[in-house]
Scaffold this motif. Sequence first.
Motif, PDB file in Angstrom:
ATOM      1  N   LYS A 240      51.237  83.579  -6.792  1.00 37.06           N
ATOM      2  CA  LYS A 240      51.551  84.159  -5.484  1.00 37.06           C
ATOM      3  C   LYS A 240      50.814  85.489  -5.272  1.00 37.06           C
ATOM      4  N   GLY A 241      50.639  86.253  -6.351  1.00 36.92           N
ATOM      5  CA  GLY A 241      49.868  87.486  -6.234  1.00 36.92           C
ATOM      6  C   GLY A 241      48.432  87.208  -5.835  1.00 36.92           C
ATOM      7  N   GLU A 242      47.840  86.161  -6.412  1.00 34.07           N
ATOM      8  CA  GLU A 242      46.468  85.797  -6.047  1.00 34.07           C
ATOM      9  C   GLU A 242      46.399  85.319  -4.599  1.00 34.07           C
ATOM     10  N   GLU A 243      47.429  84.593  -4.142  1.00 34.34           N
ATOM     11  CA  GLU A 243      47.449  84.168  -2.742  1.00 34.34           C
ATOM     12  C   GLU A 243      47.366  85.370  -1.808  1.00 34.34           C
ATOM     13  N   SER A 244      48.130  86.420  -2.120  1.00 32.29           N
ATOM     14  CA  SER A 244      48.092  87.619  -1.279  1.00 32.29           C
ATOM     15  C   SER A 244      46.755  88.335  -1.386  1.00 32.29           C
ATOM     16  N   LEU A 245      46.201  88.389  -2.589  1.00 28.17           N
ATOM     17  CA  LEU A 245      44.898  89.026  -2.767  1.00 28.17           C
ATOM     18  C   LEU A 245      43.837  88.318  -1.926  1.00 28.17           C
ATOM     19  N   LEU A 246      43.837  86.985  -1.962  1.00 30.94           N
ATOM     20  CA  LEU A 246      42.839  86.236  -1.207  1.00 30.94           C
ATOM     21  C   LEU A 246      43.080  86.333   0.299  1.00 30.94           C
ATOM     22  N   ALA A 247      44.337  86.502   0.697  1.00 31.75           N
ATOM     23  CA  ALA A 247      44.631  86.715   2.117  1.00 31.75           C
ATOM     24  C   ALA A 247      44.036  88.040   2.602  1.00 31.75           C
ATOM     25  N   VAL A 248      44.014  89.035   1.721  1.00 32.24           N
ATOM     26  CA  VAL A 248      43.436  90.335   2.077  1.00 32.24           C
ATOM     27  C   VAL A 248      41.911  90.269   2.112  1.00 32.24           C
ATOM     28  N   THR A 249      41.316  89.634   1.097  1.00 33.19           N
ATOM     29  CA  THR A 249      39.847  89.631   0.993  1.00 33.19           C
ATOM     30  C   THR A 249      39.188  88.540   1.825  1.00 33.19           C
ATOM     31  N   GLY A 250      39.968  87.510   2.187  1.00 31.66           N
ATOM     32  CA  GLY A 250      39.379  86.370   2.869  1.00 31.66           C
ATOM     33  C   GLY A 250      38.667  85.428   1.925  1.00 31.66           C
ATOM     34  N   GLY A 251      38.899  85.586   0.623  1.00 31.05           N
ATOM     35  CA  GLY A 251      38.241  84.748  -0.369  1.00 31.05           C
ATOM     36  C   GLY A 251      38.926  83.408  -0.539  1.00 31.05           C
ATOM     37  N   THR A 252      38.377  82.588  -1.438  1.00 32.61           N
ATOM     38  CA  THR A 252      38.942  81.274  -1.724  1.00 32.61           C
ATOM     39  C   THR A 252      39.194  81.146  -3.217  1.00 32.61           C
ATOM     40  N   LYS A 253      40.223  80.396  -3.549  1.00 24.64           N
ATOM     41  CA  LYS A 253      40.575  80.175  -4.943  1.00 24.64           C
ATOM     42  C   LYS A 253      39.431  79.470  -5.667  1.00 24.64           C
ATOM     43  N   GLY A 254      39.108  79.961  -6.875  1.00 24.95           N
ATOM     44  CA  GLY A 254      38.039  79.346  -7.658  1.00 24.95           C
ATOM     45  C   GLY A 254      36.714  80.065  -7.540  1.00 24.95           C
ATOM     46  N   SER A 255      36.643  81.079  -6.671  1.00 21.28           N
ATOM     47  CA  SER A 255      35.424  81.894  -6.572  1.00 21.28           C
ATOM     48  C   SER A 255      35.857  83.342  -6.387  1.00 21.28           C
ATOM     49  N   TYR A 256      34.914  84.272  -6.479  1.00 24.01           N
ATOM     50  CA  TYR A 256      35.276  85.674  -6.320  1.00 24.01           C
ATOM     51  C   TYR A 256      34.111  86.472  -5.767  1.00 24.01           C
ATOM     52  N   SER A 257      34.460  87.541  -5.047  1.00 28.67           N
ATOM     53  CA  SER A 257      33.452  88.472  -4.553  1.00 28.67           C
ATOM     54  C   SER A 257      33.807  89.910  -4.897  1.00 28.67           C
ATOM     55  N   THR A 258      34.961  90.123  -5.530  1.00 25.10           N
ATOM     56  CA  THR A 258      35.394  91.469  -5.917  1.00 25.10           C
ATOM     57  C   THR A 258      35.904  91.431  -7.352  1.00 25.10           C
ATOM     58  N   PRO A 259      35.918  92.578  -8.044  1.00 22.22           N
ATOM     59  CA  PRO A 259      36.485  92.620  -9.400  1.00 22.22           C
ATOM     60  C   PRO A 259      37.947  92.196  -9.439  1.00 22.22           C
ATOM     61  N   ALA A 260      38.707  92.528  -8.396  1.00 20.43           N
ATOM     62  CA  ALA A 260      40.121  92.153  -8.376  1.00 20.43           C
ATOM     63  C   ALA A 260      40.284  90.642  -8.346  1.00 20.43           C
ATOM     64  N   GLU A 261      39.507  89.960  -7.523  1.00 14.91           N
ATOM     65  CA  GLU A 261      39.575  88.492  -7.456  1.00 14.91           C
ATOM     66  C   GLU A 261      39.174  87.869  -8.795  1.00 14.91           C
ATOM     67  N   GLN A 262      38.150  88.419  -9.429  1.00 18.78           N
ATOM     68  CA  GLN A 262      37.695  87.877 -10.701  1.00 18.78           C
ATOM     69  C   GLN A 262      38.766  88.007 -11.770  1.00 18.78           C
ATOM     70  N   ARG A 263      39.334  89.202 -11.898  1.00 19.61           N
ATOM     71  CA  ARG A 263      40.318  89.454 -12.954  1.00 19.61           C
ATOM     72  C   ARG A 263      41.596  88.650 -12.742  1.00 19.61           C
ATOM     73  N   LEU A 264      42.141  88.689 -11.529  1.00 15.78           N
ATOM     74  CA  LEU A 264      43.391  87.993 -11.278  1.00 15.78           C
ATOM     75  C   LEU A 264      43.203  86.480 -11.327  1.00 15.78           C
ATOM     76  N   GLY A 265      42.095  85.994 -10.793  1.00 23.37           N
ATOM     77  CA  GLY A 265      41.820  84.560 -10.836  1.00 23.37           C
ATOM     78  C   GLY A 265      41.657  84.053 -12.258  1.00 23.37           C
ATOM     79  N   ARG A 266      40.977  84.824 -13.097  1.00 21.30           N
ATOM     80  CA  ARG A 266      40.777  84.426 -14.487  1.00 21.30           C
ATOM     81  C   ARG A 266      42.108  84.366 -15.239  1.00 21.30           C
ATOM     82  N   LEU A 267      42.971  85.366 -15.002  1.00 22.27           N
ATOM     83  CA  LEU A 267      44.257  85.404 -15.694  1.00 22.27           C
ATOM     84  C   LEU A 267      45.165  84.284 -15.215  1.00 22.27           C
ATOM     85  N   ARG A 268      45.163  84.034 -13.903  1.00 26.44           N
ATOM     86  CA  ARG A 268      45.948  82.916 -13.368  1.00 26.44           C
ATOM     87  C   ARG A 268      45.463  81.592 -13.931  1.00 26.44           C
TER      88      ARG A 268
END
Length: 315
Positions: A240-268
């Motif tokens: 759920k934390g990643e869902e909110s992060l991606l809602a803020v960045t406009g990103g998609t699950k499975g890819s990243y454009s920021t360090p936050a997306e990379q770190r949280l996505g990898r841990l999830r």
Amino acid sequence: MLSRVADSIYWMNRQIERAENIARATETTLDLALEGTVDPGRLWNALICAFGDQAGFAARHGAADQSRVFEFLAFDAGNPNSIDRCLQAARENARTIRDLISSAMWEEINKCYLMVRAAAEAHDRGGSQREFLDEVKRASQLITGVTAATMSHGEAWHFARMGRLVERADKTSRVLDVEHFFGPVAVDGRDAVQWSAVLESASALEMYRKQYGAVSRRNVAEFLVLDRHFPRAMHFCLIKGEESLLAVTGGTKGSYSTPAEQRLGRLRAELDYAHIDEILAGDGGLHDWIDGFQTDLNATSDAIHATFFATPPGS
């Protein structure tokens, strides 16, 4: 949204969640102290160690016992993680963003802060420890409910949820790791008593029993680490934390454009494919795995700060 505003709402929710989780763990320790399954000194020291505050506590209070640990975790002005200090900081963050949050949110945060201040200033706190902890838990849950019901679920709300869930994942891992500091006890049914207390600290006992029945170390660890549906399970918090992060960045699950997306996505993703038997059987067992998880979660928190809150060089 200004970075300082995002920072305030993110940390306001982390601080409220932290206060609630400290209250939960302290109340569980009170219950275990009554059970008598662990030496009281070792039990209260385990609570301090689980939160990583042993150095600060020893310097200020010496040996751990119920009275000193409760004072340290609830009211100690010198402990930045005490319930009192957390709610002071949360109220200050709320004050700086009053134009962003609802009046109902501000009122509940302010009432919670004033309740804790009144308790901190009382001369005789010994007879009302459990009542105080219950009030902190109820106030935090009310703030969370009011936030969900009275705040638009846009960018600010997602920062609030992200902060709350990152903090919750951390504290669930710490409560689960408390076994390491007082050692497992598997005689006369005491192991089940202790793991039931761990579940109680996450308000998880009822949902656990519906899913697993009898209480065991393995199943408790699986439920609190890997369950995808229970709100205080570490895996749920990351999803759920990643869902909110991606809602803020406009990103998609499975890819990243920021360090936050990379770190949280990898841990999830690590928890997506983890198996509890592999975690328990690994080098160092559950404790070492939790240590690694907390290191990765801290790195994720740092990446969130760097992505959204840090002042760019030269600004």
